[in-house]
Enzyme design. Structure first.
Site, PDB file in Angstrom:
ATOM      1  N   HIS A 233      80.033  41.838  -5.150  1.00 38.99           N
ATOM      2  CA  HIS A 233      81.407  41.676  -4.673  1.00 38.99           C
ATOM      3  C   HIS A 233      81.474  41.390  -3.176  1.00 38.99           C
ATOM      4  CE1 HIS A 233      80.917  46.096  -3.863  1.00 38.99           C
ATOM      5  NE2 HIS A 233      81.637  45.786  -2.796  1.00 38.99           N
ATOM      6  N   ASP A 261      77.184  43.646 -10.554  1.00 41.10           N
ATOM      7  CA  ASP A 261      77.584  43.709  -9.147  1.00 41.10           C
ATOM      8  C   ASP A 261      76.356  43.553  -8.269  1.00 41.10           C
ATOM      9  OD1 ASP A 261      79.031  43.903  -6.860  1.00 41.10           O
ATOM     10  OD2 ASP A 261      79.597  46.011  -7.086  1.00 41.10           O
ATOM     11  N   GLY A 340      82.574  49.574   3.343  1.00 41.61           N
ATOM     12  CA  GLY A 340      81.568  49.079   4.274  1.00 41.61           C
ATOM     13  C   GLY A 340      80.162  49.474   3.871  1.00 41.61           C
ATOM     14  N   SER A 342      79.125  49.217   0.816  1.00 43.65           N
ATOM     15  CA  SER A 342      78.771  48.376  -0.329  1.00 43.65           C
ATOM     16  C   SER A 342      77.509  47.572  -0.069  1.00 43.65           C
ATOM     17  CB  SER A 342      79.913  47.405  -0.637  1.00 43.65           C
ATOM     18  OG  SER A 342      80.884  48.012  -1.430  1.00 43.65           O
ATOM     19  N   SER A 357      77.582  49.949  -5.306  1.00 44.33           N
ATOM     20  CA  SER A 357      78.639  49.129  -5.881  1.00 44.33           C
ATOM     21  C   SER A 357      80.002  49.622  -5.413  1.00 44.33           C
ATOM     22  CB  SER A 357      78.555  49.158  -7.408  1.00 44.33           C
ATOM     23  OG  SER A 357      79.648  48.489  -7.991  1.00 44.33           O
TER      24      SER A 357
END
Length: 516
Positions: A233, A261, A340, A342, A357
């Site tokens: 993402h 993801d 942030g 991720s 994720s």
């Protein structure tokens, strides 16, 4: 997240001194801890891992060391027992002490489990049955049913499938629509819908076209191309990335979200894929591989917003629905994370597990975070995880720091981070010193052992070289027997003219001496 930083000598230096140094069940007695686990339990983890696990898991130093040793043994034993039990296998996890528990539908199989060094538990449903039920729920979600049901997963410890819904009625409707056996499903209510962790704030991370910030997962290679894996993402193919200082970095090559993801970014020649995770402390955490950790294992996460946090693996094969859609086969943990973070790495011991994720909660009040397994990403794109050379990865106690190429001064008793590894001083009886150097790249390096001697000419203390490797870029090992004394390991870089204190790579180090 490990930042990719330019290397003046274009190399990574790694040094590891190898030490000579609910329940329908009948539980079997806890087995004795295998000898290998006891040996591993004597190994100190890096300070950042130790401190984070003590803080986040409420353990003592001794409990952390013992648990990590037991979990390392469990990682090796789990796939063997799974293969042996076949369709009788019903899942596995590690308990709070780090002991592997293996569930089976066959009471007659418990002897095989316990004799292998694990604890046995007899249950009703096999893992294949639970996985099939969860797969049916996945299909139901794909049809647009269950928008108020964000999460569902296989709970191996409870031998059931758990559905987490925003309200009970929504959960019941979701299960009914799927047609699965209601008795095999437990419905729980949650108050917060999981979200993906990304936002537009500054920090030590990487940035995507337009300013979105995410965290680097694990460094990888694809042939001669270097890069890193991260969350899907965070970006789509063609989007460019930049480093935390704004310097040009790379381009997204592939991305899958929702459904999965994950993504990967190929970097330009200014960046180097290094086998480490940044715990935002004084030492990096090295990566030796990507062996899957059992449910219940301790796991730590690094991210550019909240930095380094630890917890445990709660369930594998989890499905979670974000506002953008549903992703499948992720791993649920009780590690906290925030926007942030991720894409950042999850690591258990020194084994890469996955990339962050999303989730719910925060690192002030606690929360739930999901990670995308890293092995699936490597397979999807034909990537190779950057790891410490297997020739230097035999001992799990080591330290990862930045090496700088300025000249040291003989006779200087203060550890110098550039040429004398911080843990490279040891006073011991007669014994054998053993070390390994891994130096991929073009820098020509040499590893030496020096002994403190008092006093040399004019009564001045000095360090005398007593053993050394040849100079070069290949993996080298050094073993030498020495009398009692005070010694230090010395890392030298030759055939390179570099500005003093210019970073040229990283090293791993543990100075040890065996008794005579």
């Amino acid at each position: 997240m490990i930042p990719y930083r330019p290397s003046a000598a274009g190399a990574v230096l790694a040094i590891i001194a190898l030490a000579l140094t609910a329940t329908p069940a009948t539980a079997a007695p806890a087995p004795a801890v295998p000898r290998e686990a006891v040996q591993a339990a004597t190994v100190d983890p890096p300070p950042e891992v130790l401190d984070a696990m003590r803080r986040d898991l409420g353990l003592t130093r001794e409990q952390v060391i013992t648990r990590l040793g037991n979990e390392e043994q469990a990682r090796r034993l789990q796939p063997k027992l799974r293969a042996k039990l076949k369709d009788r296998y019903a899942g596995s996890w590690v308990n709070q002490e780090g002991t592997l528990v293996v569930a089976t539908t066959d009471a007659a199989a418990t002897t095989a489990v316990t004799s292998a060094g694990a604890q046995a538990k007899v249950v009703t449903r096999s893992l294949a049955t639970l996985t099939s039920i969860k797969g049916t729920l996945d299909i139901t979600a794909d049809k647009g049913t269950g928008r108020k049901v964000p999460v569902w997963f296989v709970d191996e410890r409870a031998n059931t499938v758990v559905v987490q819904a925003l309200d009970t009625a929504a959960g019941e409707a979701f299960v009914a629509a799927s047609g699965v056996d209601r008795a095999a499903v437990r419905i729980e209510t949650i108050t917060e819908r999981p979200v993906t962790f990304q936002n537009l704030r500054g920090g030590d991370a990487y940035y995507i076209s337009g300013g979105t910030r995410c965290s680097i997962g694990f460094p990888v290679t694809q042939g001669s191309t270097q890069g890193f894996v991260t969350a899907g993402h965070c970006g789509t193919p063609g989007l460019t990335t930049s480093g935390s200082g704004g310097q040009s970095q790379g381009t997204f090559q592939g991305s899958s979200f929702p459904g999965d993801d994950y993504s990967w970014v190929a970097v330009n020649s200014q960046w180097t894929a290094r086998p480490a995770v940044n715990p935002y402390g004084t030492e990096m955490v090295p990566v030796f591989g990507s062996a899957e950790a059992p449910v219940g294992s301790a796991v730590c996460r690094s991210g550019s917003t909240t930095h380094w946090h630890c917890g445990t693996i709660q369930e594998r094969n989890t499905s979670v629905t974000y506002s953008q859609g549903t992703i499948f086969q992720v791993v649920r943990t009780n590690v906290c994370a925030e926007p942030g973070d991720s894409g950042g790495p999850f690591i258990s011991g020194y084994q890469a597990q996955g990339v962050t994720s999303g989730g719910s909660g925060n690192c002030s009040a606690g929360g739930t975070t999901f990670f995308q397994p890293v092995n699936e990403i490597l397979t999807a794109y034909g990537l190779t995880l950057s790891t410490v050379s297997t020739q230097c990865a035999g001992h799990p106690n080591h330290h990862f720091n930045e090496l700088t190429a300025h000249q040291g001064t003989f006779g200087n008793l203060i550890p110098d981070a550039g040429i004398y590894p911080p843990n490279g001083f040891t006073s011991a009886g007669a014994g054998t010193h053993t070390a390994c150097m891994d130096g991929p790249g073009t820098a020509r390096m040499r590893l030496s052992l020096e002994r403190y001697t008092c006093c040399g000419p004019f009564g001045i203390p000095s360090w005398v070289e007593v053993a050394t490797t040849s100079t070069g870029t290949t993996v080298k090992s050094l073993t030498t027997s020495q009398p009692a004394g005070t010694y230090r390991w010395v890392v030298s870089v030759s055939d390179s003219i570099v500005v003093p204190t210019t970073p040229i790579g990283e090293y791993y180090f543990l100075g040890t001496t065996s008794p005579a």
